[in-house]
Design an enzyme around this catalytic site. Structure first.
Site, mmCIF file in Angstrom:
data_model
loop_
_atom_site.group_PDB
_atom_site.id
_atom_site.type_symbol
_atom_site.label_atom_id
_atom_site.label_comp_id
_atom_site.label_asym_id
_atom_site.label_seq_id
_atom_site.Cartn_x
_atom_site.Cartn_y
_atom_site.Cartn_z
ATOM 1 N N CYS A 136 0.753 -1.029 -0.061
ATOM 2 C CA CYS A 136 0.070 0.054 0.091
ATOM 3 C C CYS A 136 0.877 1.358 -0.076
ATOM 4 O O CYS A 136 1.361 1.573 1.226
ATOM 5 C CB CYS A 136 -0.894 0.029 1.335
ATOM 6 S SG CYS A 136 -1.919 1.572 1.407
ATOM 7 N N CYS A 139 -0.282 4.063 2.170
ATOM 8 C CA CYS A 139 0.021 4.108 3.532
ATOM 9 C C CYS A 139 1.214 4.110 4.097
ATOM 10 O O CYS A 139 1.609 4.821 4.888
ATOM 11 C CB CYS A 139 -0.551 2.472 4.087
ATOM 12 S SG CYS A 139 -1.974 1.914 3.479
ATOM 13 N N ASP A 140 2.229 3.676 3.034
ATOM 14 C CA ASP A 140 3.561 3.667 3.474
ATOM 15 C C ASP A 140 4.441 4.578 2.761
ATOM 16 O O ASP A 140 5.735 4.593 3.182
ATOM 17 C CB ASP A 140 4.113 2.246 3.301
ATOM 18 C CG ASP A 140 3.308 1.364 4.299
ATOM 19 O OD1 ASP A 140 2.834 1.819 5.517
ATOM 20 O OD2 ASP A 140 3.106 0.084 4.087
#
Ligand code: NDP
Length: 313
Positions: A136, A139-140
């Site tokens: 993701c 997200c990261d």
């Protein structure tokens, strides 16, 4: 106040399919319960801009769109519980749904549990997940400021993840197992035009190097599938973008699935068990769009309502 444990309709999943089913079921006075799952809002909450959801000509952020869906469902009396479903019993009605330590029953069940990102299945990938391996980018990605990363895959997700990562990383290399992308033309063009993105064709990752600690990933071994030649490629992050698999393990042996695990629906959203309906990505491996998921969510709620009416008649 006594806690309610029986619902006319329980909906598993809180992505576009689940929450649309909730809006329709709630407006039909069925007072549904939504079990949100471990990723409330579903896959759209880990994307950035959604540019193709009708009604938002300027685009909208995925998490914001899902927040709006949720508010709309709550406005008509939908209740939600957070958590993953531990088990379901569909042999007899009322159906039983266990969430954490709580057990609920329902007369009709709508399954909208969606799909999750696929992984390569390497031991090093498992070991380094969260330490430089991710599925993701939204997200990261932030953790890869001024770093070099690779993205594995040749579909729209891979292009989207790669483009997003260019906001942080100095260099993004897309590693694809063929020499032709599966992604839509517009996404391909955007990726190919981006000066930070380059491609390695006909190649797979067969090992990821590093230690499970912060900034753990050091590189990956790439294998050319045509020549068999391998090369060690230095990078700080590896992003998986190789597609999705349906979240249907809970229903094994209880509901009909195809060979890849997608639930099979007949005549709209009906499964092989009367009173159990499926909508969204859990039963759709072809379209997989927010708008099609929402469409089938609406269908599932109408199908469930008609089923319940037929039981009362
Ligand atoms: P896709 O199934 O479209 O693509 C998966 C990619 O990963 C393919 O290129 C495939 O290779 C590759 N792949 C699969 N398994 C492996 C493996 N084991 N090792 C290496 N490579 C592998 O999935 P996506 O998640 O990209 O997209 C799913 C759907 O969502 C599509 O319909 C897409 O259009 C849509 N989508 C739309 C977006 C948008 O419009 N903004 C954004 C994201 C998704 P191969 O090509 O050889 O099969």
């Amino acid at each position: 106040m006594e806690k309610k444990s029986h619902y006319r309709v329980i909906i598993l999943g809180s992505g576009p399919a689940g929450l649309t089913a909730a809006i329709y079921a709630a407006r039909a006075n069925l007072e549904p319960l939504v079990v949100e799952g471990s990723q409330p809002g579903g896959q759209l909450t880990i994307t950035t801009d959604v540019e193709n959801y009708p009604g938002f000509p300027k685009g909208i952020l995925g998490p914001e769109l899902m927040e709006e869906f949720k508010k709309q469902a709550e406005r008509f009396g939908t209740k939600s519980v957070f958590g993953d479903v531990k088990s379901v019993k569909l042999k007899q009605r009322p159906f039983q749904v266990v969430v954490g330590k709580e057990s609920y029953t329902c007369d009709a069940l709508i399954i909208a549990s969606g799909a999750s990102a696929k992984l390569l299945g390497l031991e090093s990938e498992r070991k380094l997940m969260g330490y430089g391996v991710s599925a993701c980018a939204t997200c990261d990605g932030f953790f890869f400021k001024d770093k070099e990363v690779i993205v594995i895959g040749g579909g729209d997700t891979a292009m989207e993840e790669a483009l997003f990562l260019t906001k942080y990383a100095t260099k993004v290399t897309i590693v694809h197992r063929r020499n032709e992308l599966r992604a839509s033309k517009i996404m391909q063009d955007r990726a190919k035009k981006n000066p930070k993105i380059s491609f390695i064709w006909d190649s797979v990752v067969d090992e990821i190097y590093g230690e499970p600690k912060e900034g753990g990933v050091k590189g990956a071994r790439l294998k050319n599938v045509k020549t068999g030649a391998t090369q060690d490629f230095q990078c700080d992050g590896v992003f998986m973008a190789i597609g999705h698999e349906p979240n249907t393990k809970l229903f094994a042996g209880q509901l009909e699935m195809d060979e890849t695990g997608y639930l099979i629906t007949h005549q709209g959203t009906a499964t092989n068990v009367p009173g159990v309906f499926a909508c969204g990505d859990v039963q759709d491996h072809i379209y997989r769009q927010a708008v099609t998921a929402a469409g089938t969510g609406c269908m599932a709620a109408i199908d469930a309502e008609r089923f319940l009416e037929s039981q009362e008649a």
